[in-house]
Write a protein that holds these residues in place. Structure first.
Motif, PDB file in Angstrom:
ATOM      1  N   LEU A 159      48.543  34.023  49.730  1.00 51.72           N
ATOM      2  CA  LEU A 159      46.836  34.153  48.908  1.00 51.72           C
ATOM      3  C   LEU A 159      46.057  35.678  48.883  1.00 51.72           C
ATOM      4  CD1 LEU A 159      46.243  32.080  52.705  1.00 51.72           C
ATOM      5  CD2 LEU A 159      45.752  31.308  50.741  1.00 51.72           C
ATOM      6  N   PRO A 160      44.659  35.555  48.649  1.00 49.83           N
ATOM      7  CA  PRO A 160      44.590  36.125  47.688  1.00 49.83           C
ATOM      8  C   PRO A 160      44.282  36.830  49.556  1.00 49.83           C
ATOM      9  CG  PRO A 160      43.717  34.482  47.622  1.00 49.83           C
ATOM     10  CD  PRO A 160      44.056  33.901  47.975  1.00 49.83           C
ATOM     11  N   GLN A 161      43.331  38.282  48.829  1.00 46.76           N
ATOM     12  CA  GLN A 161      43.711  39.124  49.693  1.00 46.76           C
ATOM     13  C   GLN A 161      41.891  39.068  50.644  1.00 46.76           C
ATOM     14  OE1 GLN A 161      45.616  41.906  51.790  1.00 46.76           O
ATOM     15  NE2 GLN A 161      47.507  40.412  49.890  1.00 46.76           N
ATOM     16  N   TRP A 162      42.152  39.132  52.046  1.00 45.38           N
ATOM     17  CA  TRP A 162      41.176  39.219  52.043  1.00 45.38           C
ATOM     18  C   TRP A 162      39.764  40.038  51.591  1.00 45.38           C
ATOM     19  CZ3 TRP A 162      37.770  36.504  54.882  1.00 45.38           C
ATOM     20  CH2 TRP A 162      36.621  36.724  55.550  1.00 45.38           C
ATOM     21  N   GLU A 163      38.508  39.788  52.249  1.00 45.87           N
ATOM     22  CA  GLU A 163      37.153  40.378  51.240  1.00 45.87           C
ATOM     23  C   GLU A 163      37.753  40.577  50.279  1.00 45.87           C
ATOM     24  OE1 GLU A 163      34.561  40.227  53.249  1.00 45.87           O
ATOM     25  OE2 GLU A 163      34.255  41.428  55.226  1.00 45.87           O
ATOM     26  N   GLU A 164      37.729  39.487  49.089  1.00 45.38           N
ATOM     27  CA  GLU A 164      37.921  39.699  47.919  1.00 45.38           C
ATOM     28  C   GLU A 164      36.187  39.502  47.261  1.00 45.38           C
ATOM     29  OE1 GLU A 164      39.533  36.048  46.098  1.00 45.38           O
ATOM     30  OE2 GLU A 164      39.076  34.596  47.616  1.00 45.38           O
ATOM     31  N   THR A 165      35.859  39.780  46.209  1.00 46.32           N
ATOM     32  CA  THR A 165      34.256  40.071  45.911  1.00 46.32           C
ATOM     33  C   THR A 165      33.944  38.303  45.424  1.00 46.32           C
ATOM     34  OG1 THR A 165      35.479  40.161  43.477  1.00 46.32           O
ATOM     35  CG2 THR A 165      34.992  42.189  45.010  1.00 46.32           C
ATOM     36  N   VAL A 166      32.832  38.132  45.212  1.00 45.77           N
ATOM     37  CA  VAL A 166      31.942  37.042  44.980  1.00 45.77           C
ATOM     38  C   VAL A 166      32.468  36.496  42.922  1.00 45.77           C
ATOM     39  CG1 VAL A 166      30.184  35.033  44.342  1.00 45.77           C
ATOM     40  CG2 VAL A 166      30.697  37.049  46.435  1.00 45.77           C
ATOM     41  N   THR A 167      32.723  37.704  42.531  1.00 49.84           N
ATOM     42  CA  THR A 167      33.083  37.590  40.691  1.00 49.84           C
ATOM     43  C   THR A 167      34.334  37.579  41.156  1.00 49.84           C
ATOM     44  OG1 THR A 167      31.417  39.082  40.088  1.00 49.84           O
ATOM     45  CG2 THR A 167      32.966  38.754  38.849  1.00 49.84           C
ATOM     46  N   GLY A 168      35.770  37.790  41.423  1.00 50.42           N
ATOM     47  CA  GLY A 168      36.598  37.751  41.152  1.00 50.42           C
ATOM     48  C   GLY A 168      37.304  36.345  42.168  1.00 50.42           C
ATOM     49  N   THR A 169      36.095  36.143  43.127  1.00 48.78           N
ATOM     50  CA  THR A 169      37.120  34.513  43.538  1.00 48.78           C
ATOM     51  C   THR A 169      36.407  33.656  42.193  1.00 48.78           C
ATOM     52  OG1 THR A 169      36.255  34.448  45.466  1.00 48.78           O
ATOM     53  CG2 THR A 169      36.854  32.845  45.168  1.00 48.78           C
ATOM     54  N   ARG A 170      35.545  34.345  41.749  1.00 47.44           N
ATOM     55  CA  ARG A 170      35.180  33.205  40.450  1.00 47.44           C
ATOM     56  C   ARG A 170      35.731  33.203  39.206  1.00 47.44           C
ATOM     57  NH1 ARG A 170      28.533  34.044  41.287  1.00 47.44           N
ATOM     58  NH2 ARG A 170      28.126  32.481  43.223  1.00 47.44           N
ATOM     59  N   THR A 171      36.824  34.603  39.206  1.00 47.05           N
ATOM     60  CA  THR A 171      37.479  34.581  38.412  1.00 47.05           C
ATOM     61  C   THR A 171      38.505  34.292  38.083  1.00 47.05           C
ATOM     62  OG1 THR A 171      36.413  36.578  37.468  1.00 47.05           O
ATOM     63  CG2 THR A 171      39.449  36.712  36.864  1.00 47.05           C
ATOM     64  N   ARG A 172      38.995  34.063  39.854  1.00 51.89           N
ATOM     65  CA  ARG A 172      40.341  33.193  40.321  1.00 51.89           C
ATOM     66  C   ARG A 172      39.924  31.704  40.227  1.00 51.89           C
ATOM     67  NH1 ARG A 172      41.300  30.571  45.539  1.00 51.89           N
ATOM     68  NH2 ARG A 172      39.894  32.603  46.329  1.00 51.89           N
ATOM     69  N   TYR A 173      38.637  30.864  40.534  1.00 46.99           N
ATOM     70  CA  TYR A 173      38.943  29.722  40.440  1.00 46.99           C
ATOM     71  C   TYR A 173      39.216  29.606  38.452  1.00 46.99           C
ATOM     72  CZ  TYR A 173      37.347  28.886  44.975  1.00 46.99           C
ATOM     73  OH  TYR A 173      37.531  29.164  46.365  1.00 46.99           O
ATOM     74  N   GLU A 174      38.092  29.592  37.963  1.00 46.04           N
ATOM     75  CA  GLU A 174      39.007  29.729  35.930  1.00 46.04           C
ATOM     76  C   GLU A 174      40.303  29.989  35.820  1.00 46.04           C
ATOM     77  OE1 GLU A 174      36.269  31.150  32.124  1.00 46.04           O
ATOM     78  OE2 GLU A 174      35.532  31.890  33.947  1.00 46.04           O
ATOM     79  N   GLN A 175      40.749  30.422  36.332  1.00 49.94           N
ATOM     80  CA  GLN A 175      42.055  31.188  36.103  1.00 49.94           C
ATOM     81  C   GLN A 175      43.093  30.335  36.324  1.00 49.94           C
ATOM     82  OE1 GLN A 175      43.091  34.587  37.129  1.00 49.94           O
ATOM     83  NE2 GLN A 175      42.035  36.238  35.445  1.00 49.94           N
ATOM     84  N   ILE A 176      43.104  29.389  37.735  1.00 49.95           N
ATOM     85  CA  ILE A 176      43.942  28.696  38.383  1.00 49.95           C
ATOM     86  C   ILE A 176      43.330  27.379  37.669  1.00 49.95           C
ATOM     87  CG2 ILE A 176      42.427  28.345  40.032  1.00 49.95           C
ATOM     88  CD1 ILE A 176      45.938  28.333  40.567  1.00 49.95           C
ATOM     89  N   ILE A 177      42.029  27.079  37.442  1.00 52.17           N
ATOM     90  CA  ILE A 177      41.614  26.019  36.939  1.00 52.17           C
ATOM     91  C   ILE A 177      42.980  25.939  35.512  1.00 52.17           C
ATOM     92  CG2 ILE A 177      40.365  24.386  35.498  1.00 52.17           C
ATOM     93  CD1 ILE A 177      38.655  25.072  36.948  1.00 52.17           C
ATOM     94  N   LYS A 178      43.310  26.615  34.429  1.00 50.66           N
ATOM     95  CA  LYS A 178      43.273  27.063  33.443  1.00 50.66           C
ATOM     96  C   LYS A 178      44.835  27.102  33.656  1.00 50.66           C
ATOM     97  CE  LYS A 178      40.023  29.247  30.881  1.00 50.66           C
ATOM     98  NZ  LYS A 178      39.428  31.160  30.438  1.00 50.66           N
ATOM     99  N   ALA A 179      45.421  27.811  34.774  1.00 50.40           N
ATOM    100  CA  ALA A 179      46.490  27.585  34.745  1.00 50.40           C
ATOM    101  C   ALA A 179      47.454  26.627  34.684  1.00 50.40           C
ATOM    102  CB  ALA A 179      47.300  28.850  35.768  1.00 50.40           C
ATOM    103  N   LEU A 180      47.083  26.005  35.698  1.00 45.12           N
ATOM    104  CA  LEU A 180      47.082  24.557  36.249  1.00 45.12           C
ATOM    105  C   LEU A 180      46.923  23.564  35.212  1.00 45.12           C
ATOM    106  CD1 LEU A 180      46.072  24.097  39.818  1.00 45.12           C
ATOM    107  CD2 LEU A 180      48.581  24.233  39.858  1.00 45.12           C
ATOM    108  N   ALA A 181      46.557  23.372  34.148  1.00 43.79           N
ATOM    109  CA  ALA A 181      46.709  22.945  32.863  1.00 43.79           C
ATOM    110  C   ALA A 181      47.748  22.982  31.852  1.00 43.79           C
ATOM    111  CB  ALA A 181      45.074  22.999  32.344  1.00 43.79           C
ATOM    112  N   ASP A 182      47.352  24.225  32.104  1.00 44.82           N
ATOM    113  CA  ASP A 182      48.647  25.284  30.784  1.00 44.82           C
ATOM    114  C   ASP A 182      49.913  24.799  32.026  1.00 44.82           C
ATOM    115  OD1 ASP A 182      46.927  25.869  29.425  1.00 44.82           O
ATOM    116  OD2 ASP A 182      46.912  27.611  29.857  1.00 44.82           O
ATOM    117  N   GLN A 183      50.153  24.722  32.625  1.00 43.91           N
ATOM    118  CA  GLN A 183      51.369  24.284  33.272  1.00 43.91           C
ATOM    119  C   GLN A 183      51.880  22.782  32.977  1.00 43.91           C
ATOM    120  OE1 GLN A 183      51.960  25.614  36.587  1.00 43.91           O
ATOM    121  NE2 GLN A 183      53.607  25.315  37.393  1.00 43.91           N
TER     122      GLN A 183
END
Length: 263
Positions: free
Chosen positions: A164-188
């Motif tokens: 899991l991500p570390q507690w108190e991740e930033t809003v910007t960091g979370t949004r980047t994570r979501y965008e990255q995971i969508i791409k990563a799962l699709a690429d997989q």
């Protein structure tokens, strides 16, 4: 078609929010809950998740091959209902939830828990008075997998996010994570259509992250977006194009508008 011509296929990715969460309807639930940061669905939430699964099956125009889900209980319960609807053999029009499904075909869909789809781990999404005091969010993955329809869990899948991500991740960091995971799962899994069951912010990013100059203002319970991208099928590995957002504002519970409206 000439044999030298490149054949173009399409990969579809549906990103869906969980159903109605208990703590937003029964405020006393938090007082006695062992995990007040991880509420289950209400009865209405279970029904809504099942009906959304049925709607996806009926109206998407393509099959869902694989489902990835956040480890939070409300998301796992949502995925369980949606998958039961997607895999049901007896399509009883009166069925309201997975309890009404007498038989499923587990070969239709494979399901996996993915940490990268988890809730934003910060006080913006989880109140400090209910968050774990040590900042560590613990999940019993085998127990969560047991809640999913029998035979649908893919034991071979390797998570993109190993923890899991570390507690108190930033809003910007979370949004980047979501965008990255969508791409990563699709690429997989570029040759498969995916359903990602996540949280409101994740659904919002699935629109704003792939549709320029757009702001998402509302994501209802069980709202979903639909993304599509071209896949060149001639050579291995498959070559993927950019995602386009097919969801029209307000049509599937996601409301958004151009950022130019702000000026």
């Amino acid at each position: 078609m000439d044999s030298s011509e490149t054949k173009t296929c399409y990969q579809n990715v549906v990103v869906m929010r969980h159903g109605d969460r208990m703590d937003n309807f029964d405020h006393k639930w938090v007082v006695t809950a062992e995990r007040p940061w991880d509420p289950p669905l209400t009865h209405d939430g279970l029904v809504r998740a099942f009906r959304t699964g049925r709607a996806l099956r009926a109206h998407l125009g393509f099959p869902i091959d694989r489902v990835f889900v956040s480890p939070f209980l409300r998301c796992v319960q949502t995925a369980s209902e949606a998958v039961a609807a997607l895999c049901s053999v007896d399509d009883d029009p009166n069925a309201k939830s997975s309890c009404d499904v007498t038989s499923i075909d587990p070969s239709k869909v494979k399901v996996s828990i993915e940490y990268g789809l988890c809730e934003m781990l910060s006080r913006e999404a989880i109140r400090l008075d209910v968050a774990p005091k040590d900042g560590i969010f613990r999940f019993d993955v085998p127990q969560l997998e047991a809640m999913l329809p029998s035979g649908t869990v893919d034991p071979t899948m390797e998570r993109v996010y190993k923890e899991l991500p570390q507690w108190e991740e930033t809003v910007t960091g979370t949004r980047t994570r979501y965008e990255q995971i969508i791409k990563a799962l699709a690429d997989q899994y570029p040759s498969e259509n995916l359903l990602l069951v996540t949280h409101g912010e994740g659904v919002g990013v699935s629109v704003s992250g792939f549709l320029e100059d757009t702001i998402v203002v509302e994501v209802d319970y069980c709202a979903y977006s639909e993304l599509r991208r071209p896949i060149s099928c001639k050579y291995e590995p498959l070559a993927a194009g950019k995602f386009e957002v097919l969801t029209r504002s307000g049509k599937t519970g996601v409301t958004y508008y151009p950022t130019s409206n702000l000026t």
